[in-house]
Write an enzyme that holds these catalytic residues in place. Structure first.
Site, PDB file in Angstrom:
ATOM      1  N   GLU A 208      38.625 -19.670 -13.721  1.00 55.07           N
ATOM      2  CA  GLU A 208      37.841 -19.405 -12.410  1.00 55.07           C
ATOM      3  C   GLU A 208      37.936 -17.924 -12.142  1.00 55.07           C
ATOM      4  O   GLU A 208      39.020 -17.338 -12.140  1.00 55.07           O
ATOM      5  CB  GLU A 208      38.141 -20.205 -11.414  1.00 55.07           C
ATOM      6  CG  GLU A 208      37.310 -20.197 -10.047  1.00 55.07           C
ATOM      7  CD  GLU A 208      37.688 -21.291  -8.921  1.00 55.07           C
ATOM      8  OE1 GLU A 208      37.772 -22.355  -9.256  1.00 55.07           O
ATOM      9  OE2 GLU A 208      38.057 -20.789  -7.666  1.00 55.07           O
TER      10      GLU A 208
ATOM     11  N   ASP B 229      36.964 -15.633  -8.666  1.00 54.90           N
ATOM     12  CA  ASP B 229      36.541 -15.672  -7.361  1.00 54.90           C
ATOM     13  C   ASP B 229      36.171 -14.468  -6.368  1.00 54.90           C
ATOM     14  O   ASP B 229      37.031 -13.824  -6.525  1.00 54.90           O
ATOM     15  CB  ASP B 229      37.542 -16.425  -6.495  1.00 54.90           C
ATOM     16  CG  ASP B 229      37.853 -17.678  -6.957  1.00 54.90           C
ATOM     17  OD1 ASP B 229      36.731 -18.336  -7.381  1.00 54.90           O
ATOM     18  OD2 ASP B 229      38.940 -18.445  -6.827  1.00 54.90           O
TER      19      ASP B 229
ATOM     20  N   GLU C  18      35.645 -14.277  -2.454  1.00 50.93           N
ATOM     21  CA  GLU C  18      35.614 -14.910  -1.150  1.00 50.93           C
ATOM     22  C   GLU C  18      35.626 -14.222  -0.025  1.00 50.93           C
ATOM     23  O   GLU C  18      36.322 -13.476   0.203  1.00 50.93           O
ATOM     24  CB  GLU C  18      36.841 -16.126  -0.981  1.00 50.93           C
ATOM     25  CG  GLU C  18      36.730 -17.147  -2.174  1.00 50.93           C
ATOM     26  CD  GLU C  18      37.904 -18.129  -2.106  1.00 50.93           C
ATOM     27  OE1 GLU C  18      37.707 -19.197  -2.024  1.00 50.93           O
ATOM     28  OE2 GLU C  18      39.006 -17.731  -2.065  1.00 50.93           O
TER      29      GLU C  18
END
Ligand SMILES: *[C@@H]1O[C@H](CO)[C@@H](O)[C@H](O)[C@H]1NC(C)=O
Length: 293
Positions: free
Chosen positions: A106, A108, A110
């Protein structure tokens, strides 16, 4: 950049053996439906101008999100986002790549909302083989709720680079030589979502979502994907090693990009797992490379 210009770029840089064109190829804006479809709470996604712009709505009943049609092994992915304005405390707006298995990879972005007038935090993380815990957090040098900004990820066999507009804010090098797993053989989908995370997002969960301010709305456009499409199981894809992002000038940042990354590091960093000695008395191996920034 047109493909002929791109070829010229490649020829020139190989002749001069310098990185002339290390900025990723210019994204091509498309409509939502070309690359994406809604994941859940379809009625909380609003479409404008034939899908060239969309909004995600979060209220006390639900958040919402969308995902890419394809799975990709390496490439360049970007999204123009205008974050939830005003009181966005407790909300998280995420843009990430993820494989869909138990030992998942993953990458990311955010964005953690805040009370009116207080700054957003941008948290980034990388998971490989199901293991994350590599958070970095920065403040941005602009208010991300006022205008669209471009957030992008460049992923190849050598590095993962997070960009805000054209500024690299984080680089995660392939440190296989140091015994660190790097995402390289699991195709990923691209996901975007807006949800409530007031148990942790803002000031560590102290600031709760104020539902009287709902709906919370984030704006999206661009929807650019330039990746090597692969089936979920595929460990390789057809153009591996031959795409623009595999070329030498994308295997490392160039001098100007390192300078910009250092600027972000010095001025905007709030947290870096690589310097968290309480959490990691022993420095994670890949952090050796992080130190040189
Ligand atoms: C929100 O604002 C407070 C006060 O300025 C700050 O400490 C915090 O880091 C900000 N961001 C988040 C997501 O908590």
């Amino acid at each position: 950049m047109g493909s002929s210009l791109w070829t010229l770029c490649l020829v020139l840089s190989s002749l001069a053996s310098i990185a002339l064109c290390a900025t990723p190829r210019k994204p091509i804006d498309v409509q939502f439906g070309r690359n994406y479809y809604p994941t859940w709470a379809y009625d909380h996604i609003k479409y404008f101008n034939g899908g060239s712009e969309i909004q995600l709505h979060l209220d006390k009943y639900t958040g919402t999100g969308f995902q890419s049609k394809g799975n990709y092994l390496f490439g360049h992915f970007s999204m123009h986002i205008k974050m939830v304005p005003g009181d966005s405390a407790g909300t998280v707006t995420a843009f990430y790549l993820s494989s869909q298995n138990s030992e998942h990879d993953e990458i990311d972005f955010e964005f953690l909302g805040n009370r009116t007038g207080q700054p957003y935090i941008l948290q980034t993380n990388v998971f490989s083989g199901g293991k994350g815990d590599k958070e970095q957090r920065i403040f941005l040098w602009f208010d991300p709720t006022k205008e669209y900004h471009r957030y992008s990820i460049l992923w190849n066999l050598y590095q993962i680079v997070f960009f805000v507009d054209d500024i690299p804010i984080r680089v995660f090098k392939n440190s296989k030589d140091l015994g660190v797993r790097f995402p390289f053989d699991q195709p990923m989908k691209i996901y975007n979502s807006l949800w409530n995370a007031d148990d942790w997002a803002t000031r560590g969960g102290l600031e709760k979502t104020d539902w009287s301010k709902a709906p919370f709305i984030a704006h999206y456009k661009g929807f650019h994907i330039d990746g090597c499409e692969a089936s979920v199981q595929a460990k390789f894809c057809a153009t591996q090693g031959k795409s623009w992002w595999d070329q030498p000038e994308f295997r490392d940042l160039d001098a100007a990009q390192w300078r910009r990354l250092r600027w972000v590091r010095q001025k905007y960093t709030i947290y870096n797992y690589c310097t968290d000695r309480k959490r990691y008395p022993q420095l994670p191996p890949e952090c050796k490379r992080d130190r040189d920034i």
